[in-house]
Design a protein around this motif. Structure first.
Motif, PDB file in Angstrom:
ATOM      1  N   PHE A  47       0.815  -1.212   0.000  1.00 49.24           N
ATOM      2  CA  PHE A  47       0.000   0.000   0.000  1.00 49.24           C
ATOM      3  C   PHE A  47       0.848   1.262   0.000  1.00 49.24           C
ATOM      4  N   SER A  48       1.994   1.187   0.660  1.00 49.89           N
ATOM      5  CA  SER A  48       2.810   2.406   0.779  1.00 49.89           C
ATOM      6  C   SER A  48       3.338   2.855  -0.572  1.00 49.89           C
ATOM      7  N   SER A  49       3.653   1.899  -1.444  1.00 49.77           N
ATOM      8  CA  SER A  49       4.194   2.319  -2.731  1.00 49.77           C
ATOM      9  C   SER A  49       3.126   2.417  -3.809  1.00 49.77           C
ATOM     10  N   ALA A  50       1.994   1.708  -3.659  1.00 51.55           N
ATOM     11  CA  ALA A  50       0.969   1.756  -4.693  1.00 51.55           C
ATOM     12  C   ALA A  50      -0.404   1.975  -4.088  1.00 51.55           C
ATOM     13  N   PRO A  51      -0.659   3.176  -3.583  1.00 51.11           N
ATOM     14  CA  PRO A  51      -1.935   3.408  -2.894  1.00 51.11           C
ATOM     15  C   PRO A  51      -3.154   3.302  -3.806  1.00 51.11           C
ATOM     16  N   VAL A  52      -3.012   3.718  -5.070  1.00 51.63           N
ATOM     17  CA  VAL A  52      -4.184   3.688  -5.944  1.00 51.63           C
ATOM     18  C   VAL A  52      -4.573   2.251  -6.220  1.00 51.63           C
ATOM     19  N   MET A  53      -3.571   1.436  -6.509  1.00 48.96           N
ATOM     20  CA  MET A  53      -3.843   0.029  -6.751  1.00 48.96           C
ATOM     21  C   MET A  53      -4.475  -0.616  -5.522  1.00 48.96           C
ATOM     22  N   GLY A  54      -3.939  -0.270  -4.360  1.00 46.35           N
ATOM     23  CA  GLY A  54      -4.487  -0.806  -3.124  1.00 46.35           C
ATOM     24  C   GLY A  54      -5.935  -0.416  -2.944  1.00 46.35           C
ATOM     25  N   GLY A  55      -6.216   0.828  -3.235  1.00 42.31           N
ATOM     26  CA  GLY A  55      -7.597   1.297  -3.100  1.00 42.31           C
ATOM     27  C   GLY A  55      -8.516   0.533  -4.027  1.00 42.31           C
ATOM     28  N   MET A  56      -8.060   0.357  -5.249  1.00 46.17           N
ATOM     29  CA  MET A  56      -8.879  -0.362  -6.212  1.00 46.17           C
ATOM     30  C   MET A  56      -9.122  -1.795  -5.749  1.00 46.17           C
ATOM     31  N   LEU A  57      -8.032  -2.442  -5.307  1.00 46.14           N
ATOM     32  CA  LEU A  57      -8.176  -3.830  -4.871  1.00 46.14           C
ATOM     33  C   LEU A  57      -9.150  -3.910  -3.714  1.00 46.14           C
ATOM     34  N   LEU A  58      -9.039  -2.957  -2.784  1.00 46.10           N
ATOM     35  CA  LEU A  58      -9.946  -2.965  -1.636  1.00 46.10           C
ATOM     36  C   LEU A  58     -11.389  -2.842  -2.103  1.00 46.10           C
ATOM     37  N   ALA A  59     -11.613  -1.948  -3.088  1.00 46.26           N
ATOM     38  CA  ALA A  59     -12.971  -1.761  -3.600  1.00 46.26           C
ATOM     39  C   ALA A  59     -13.488  -3.049  -4.229  1.00 46.26           C
ATOM     40  N   PHE A  60     -12.633  -3.735  -5.012  1.00 44.99           N
ATOM     41  CA  PHE A  60     -13.095  -4.950  -5.691  1.00 44.99           C
ATOM     42  C   PHE A  60     -13.318  -6.082  -4.696  1.00 44.99           C
ATOM     43  N   VAL A  61     -12.439  -6.156  -3.690  1.00 46.42           N
ATOM     44  CA  VAL A  61     -12.640  -7.172  -2.657  1.00 46.42           C
ATOM     45  C   VAL A  61     -13.944  -6.888  -1.920  1.00 46.42           C
ATOM     46  N   ALA A  62     -14.185  -5.607  -1.666  1.00 43.26           N
ATOM     47  CA  ALA A  62     -15.419  -5.227  -0.982  1.00 43.26           C
ATOM     48  C   ALA A  62     -16.613  -5.628  -1.833  1.00 43.26           C
TER      49      ALA A  62
END
Lengths: 478, 496
Positions: B367-382
């Motif tokens: 998450f620290s290096s790729a916050p946008v990707m992390g956000g997207m993944l969190l949204a899709f997991v959600a």
């Protein structure tokens, strides 16, 4: 014998005449090219002359032969396959220094034997055709006498084929003793005045006859010669054996089975079902572990002959016609796919090397090397596996429909099991062809076909496979 | 002819892309994009002009094909087919975008296979002749198998053969059932026909119907996949290239659901009703078993693959409850899972291209290096675990609500799957993006951002306004498919 009858068997007559002329030609001038072209033209003439036999459809021609739509189509399929074999043999043989006149003579003898088998209606003509075919095949299988495997294969075929022939002959003799009639329709004359004992005698005769045919068709458990002979024989000869000889023998089986009404006999039905199930399973299971493509195709041909038996148990005489059509379509699909595969093997192998190029590692990465040839092979394999878009699928559709009409559930179940096993090894070859190509010098050289003739052959055979697969209505049943 | 045009555009587009790529490298992806975009435009403009496809089944073309067996080249479309074809083409675009840089060898042939399988899938969704349906059903498999076998990961041959044999064997059973159906029709009417609407009129004895239904059911249950026919799926999904996984999870599994709705429920309503109890239990087992196994995985793609089994269990449960609300839930779940699993596999592909691994054990702290990707993944997991506001929630909620009336126990058990999905979803996100920093990766590129954000947009859009999809199904399906079946069921219950 009237001129009408003579015209009806004109393909057979032309081939016989051609054989005599071939021998004269050999005496006159020894040239491989010349005799190859001569043979090819004669076969084309025979195909053309089959038009003359059209008016004689569904008629008895002398005591020995009977011509109907089924045998007419078989005759033409056989001639087509022989023509392909003759064309393919050219490049395969020209490498070595010998002149190969006798080779083409033997091919023609095999063709003649097969043609006689496909229209015969009498034990005498069956035996005549069968021996003509078998003896010529023995010569062909051992033709490349410098190869060790070839000699072994030839001996194996000689002994087993002779045994099978004598068993067949014994069966015929017993049937004759029972009925006093040598024609396939012997049963009609003897329905009423037969005792239980003589019935048993006739049944034994039928079984022996069936065993003889099963030998030639390499049905399990009479299949042991097949892989060795397929592997040992020169590639064009294997092609001949796998197509011409199998098609002719199957037409004999069909006639024997339906004309003498074997399908009404419960014992025969049980035996044929057992043979069918065994062939489907044994053929497919043993093919799984093969790394040699010719051996693999040998085992898969056992399975395919097993699939074909599925149409034999019919419930009513009305479904015989459809069963015959299914056989015709499936046999043609099988023959075309086999022709494609063996054309490729024959074109990449040379008669002066110690064996054919038939190890499947030779095919590694073929798709990236020559996509068009590889596509032809892939299509042929998919057709054998019965995947849509190919003729083999429609063939399988015919078989399944026929079997469902006659409610042969056991055979259907083993067809499903067998073809799912089959998928595995067909797919394995295809994947090998898609694997990364390893450029080691010899491999790359050997796999490139540079004769334009074989390109045309592969292409047109593939087109046939596709055309009948996509639009099967163009296959006309007479 | 519109559907034929779409299929041809895709197929020929793929072929052109293959040949042109040999001359002009880098052109195949653009050509494929254009071909898919063009067919999407064709479909939308057609739907714009013909609103009646949303209210009834519209036959588009009927050309005699194999006269001997009365087989026609017959195509048609209704709202179910329309939505699935649109989903297919939409995910087709996603597939091209995710393979943009992933595929480096034999690029032209890759795009040919991709487009050929899309063409086959469109054919499956639109064929009304059973033979033609089977034809497309098989044809879509070949390029898909090639995609796995040639461009897949380390165990690609094993996975491809397993995938192919599973689907082939099951579809052979379906072929037997199709031919028996046509034979019965032939015995009744004297003519051969494989036409869906002709065969629907047949009256078949209940026992035969049951066996025939089983033949179809097994073929579709393998595709869906449902327990116990699911074992091909984790291998195929894991080994396939990213676009292959997207296509498999997004669309190919939906052909199974489509087949259940159209053929199993459509042709054999009584037999399906008789079988419903078993099917519902299979659905429940799939939900729980899929969720349990997903939690045990350490491979990113394998985890998502098992979660697919779980989500498809809801579809099975909902369809065989014969309730209008549950049916709507199943439709929404189909669309939702198509979008969310495609998105998850796309993210998996993006991570693989950066880390060259799918192993969750070695990830962490991304998450620290790729916050946008992390956000997207969190949204899709959600989305996958059913967060309200996203369409998966609506789908699963409706499925469970609808089915509760008929199968309360099964629904209660199935609802546990929702908790399971929350657990493995959070586990997936936590393992990869939280915790100690193990790797530094580059954040999403513009192209990847486009893929993720458009999928997320659709998930939110349909989540907030599910009527956008459901509106098309109210009148038509109420009157033809489902209502008939419920009436039948009522009468059976009254009688017994």
């Amino acid at each position: 014998m009237s001129s009408f009858e003579l015209l009806a068997i004109s393909p057979q007559l032309i081939i016989s005449l051609a054989i005599v002329l071939q021998m004269l030609l050999i005496a006159f001038k020894r040239s491989t090219r010349l005799i190859q072209s001569f043979t090819f033209i004669c076969i084309l003439l025979a195909i053309a002359s089959s038009v003359f036999s059209l008016p004689a459809l569904n008629s008895q021609i002398t005591l020995l032969f009977y011509l109907d739509g089924f045998s007419f189509s078989i005759v033409n399929t056989i001639l087509f396959c022989s023509a392909m074999v003759v064309l393919v043999s050219g490049n395969y043989l020209t490498i070595s220094h010998e002149v190969h006149d006798e080779y083409y003579l033997l091919v023609m003898l095999v063709t003649l034997g097969a043609l006689i088998l496909s229209i015969s209606d009498h034990f005498a003509s069956v035996f005549l055709g069968l021996e003509l075919l078998s003896i010529a095949v023995i010569g062909l299988v051992g033709y490349l006498r410098d190869r060790r495997q070839t000699l072994e294969a030839s001996f194996k075929y000689l002994i087993l084929s002779a045994t099978a022939s004598s068993i067949l002959l014994l069966g015929m003799a017993m049937l004759y003793a029972y009925s006093g009639d040598m024609s396939f329709t012997y049963i009609e004359a003897n329905l009423d005045n037969s005792t239980a004992n003589s019935k048993l005698f006739a049944q034994a005769g039928s079984i022996l006859l069936l065993v003889g045919i099963a030998f030639k068709l390499s049905l399990a458990p009479f299949h042991f010669w097949t892989p060795d002979v397929y592997q040992g024989a020169p590639a064009p000869v294997t092609m001949l054996l796998a197509t011409v000889s199998k098609i002719a023998m199957f037409s004999v089986l069909i006639k024997f089975w339906f004309l003498s009404e074997q399908f009404l006999d419960q014992v025969m039905l049980t035996i044929i079902s057992l043979i069918a199930v065994a062939s489907m399973l044994v053929g497919n299971l043993l093919a799984l572990k093969q790394n040699n493509i010719k051996r693999l195709l040998a085992y898969s041909s056992i399975a395919h002959m097993g699939y074909l038996l599925i149409i034999l148990p019919v419930l009513s005489t009305s479904s015989i016609e459809f069963a015959k059509q299914s056989v015709l379509f499936y046999l043609t699909a099988y023959a075309v796919a086999t022709l494609i595969l063996f054309t490729f093997i024959a074109e990449t192998s040379k008669s002066n090397s110690s064996s054919d190029l038939d190890n499947w590692h030779n095919w590694q990465g073929l798709f990236w090397l020559s996509p068009i040839q590889a596509s032809a092979i892939i299509l042929a394999l998919l057709s054998l596996a019965g995947i849509p878009l190919s003729m083999g699928f429609i063939g399988k559709f015919y078989l399944i429909t026929s079997a469902l009409t006659n409610q042969s559930w056991l055979l259907l179940a083993s067809l499903v099991v067998g073809s799912s096993i089959g998928l595995y090894y067909y797919l394995r070859i295809i994947f090998i062809m898609f694997a990364k190509h390893i450029p080691n010098g010899a491999n790359a050289y050997d796999l490139s076909i540079n004769s334009s003739l074989s390109h045309i052959l592969l292409f047109s055979l593939t087109m046939i496979l596709l055309a009948f697969g996509i639009y099967p209505d163009i296959y006309i049943f007479l | 002819m519109i559907l034929t045009q779409i299929i041809l555009v895709l197929f020929i587009g793929g072929f052109v892309a293959w040949r042109v790529e040999l001359q002009r490298p880098q052109s195949a992806k653009w050509l494929s994009l254009i071909a898919i975009g063009f067919s999407l435009a064709l479909l939308i403009s057609f739907a714009n002009d013909n609103h009646d496809i949303f209210y009834q089944y519209v036959k588009i073309s009927q050309i005699p094909w194999i006269n001997k067996f009365g087989i026609n080249y017959a195509m048609g479309i209704d709202s179910l087919s329309f939505i699935l074809i649109a989903l297919t083409l939409l995910l087709g675009v996603v597939c091209v975008l995710v393979s943009w840089q992933e595929i480096t060898d034999n690029i032209g042939f890759y795009y040919f296979n991709l487009l050929a399988s899309l063409a086959g899938i469109v054919g499956v969704f639109s064929a009304t002749d059973l033979f033609l349906f089977f034809f497309f059903w098989e044809v879509m498999l070949l390029p898909m198998t090639a995609l796995i076998a040639i461009w897949g990961h380390e165990h690609r041959h094993y996975a491809a053969i397993k995938f192919f044999i599973f689907t082939q064997v099951s579809s052979l059973l379906m072929l037997l059932a199709i031919i028996v159906l046509a034979l019965i029709n032939q015995q009744h009417t004297g003519i051969w026909s494989f036409d869906y609407f002709e065969l629907q009129k047949l009256t078949i004895s209940s026992q035969t119907q049951y066996y025939l239904m089983l033949g179809f059911f097994i073929a579709f249950a393998v595709k869906l996949p449902s327990f116990p026919f699911h074992t091909w799926l984790p291998d195929a999904h894991t080994q396939a290239p990213t676009a292959g996984s997207v296509l498999l999870a997004g669309v190919l599994l939906k052909t199974g659901a489509y087949g259940l709705i159209r053929f199993v429920l459509g042709l054999f309503p009584e037999a399906s009703l008789e079988f419903a109890n078993i099917a519902v239990w299979l659905g429940v087992i799939s939900i729980l078993y899929g969720a349990k196994l997903a939690f045990a995985q350490t491979d990113f793609k394998r985890l998502v693959a098992y979660s697919s089994i779980s989500h498809m269990g809801f579809v099975m449960l909902a369809l065989f409850s014969f309730e209008q609300i549950a049916y709507h839930g199943a439709l929404l779940t189909i669309v939702a899972h198509g979008l969310s699993s495609a998105a998850l596999f796309a993210v998996a592909g993006m991570m693989y291209s950066r880390l060259h691994s799918r192993d969750l054990e070695i990830m962490g702290g991304l998450f620290s290096s790729a916050p946008v990707m992390g956000g997207m993944l969190l949204a899709f997991v959600a989305a996958a675990f059913g967060l309200p506001g996203l369409v998966n929630f609506v789908g699963e909620f409706l499925s469970l609500t609808g089915a509760f009336k008929v199968y309360p126990l099964q629904v209660v058990l199935g609802a546990l799957g929702l908790i399971g999905s929350a657990i493995y979803g959070i586990y997936l996100f936590g393992q990869s993006f939280q915790g100690k920093v193990q790797h530094q990766i580059i954040d999403l590129t513009h192209r990847e951002l486009l893929v993720c954000s458009s999928l997320l947009f659709l998930l939110v859009l349909f989540g907030l306004f599910p009527e956008l999809i459901l509106n098309h199904f109210t009148e038509y399906s109420l009157h033809t498919n489902i209502n008939l079946i419920t009436i039948d069921k009522l009468s059976i219950e009254v009688m017994s």
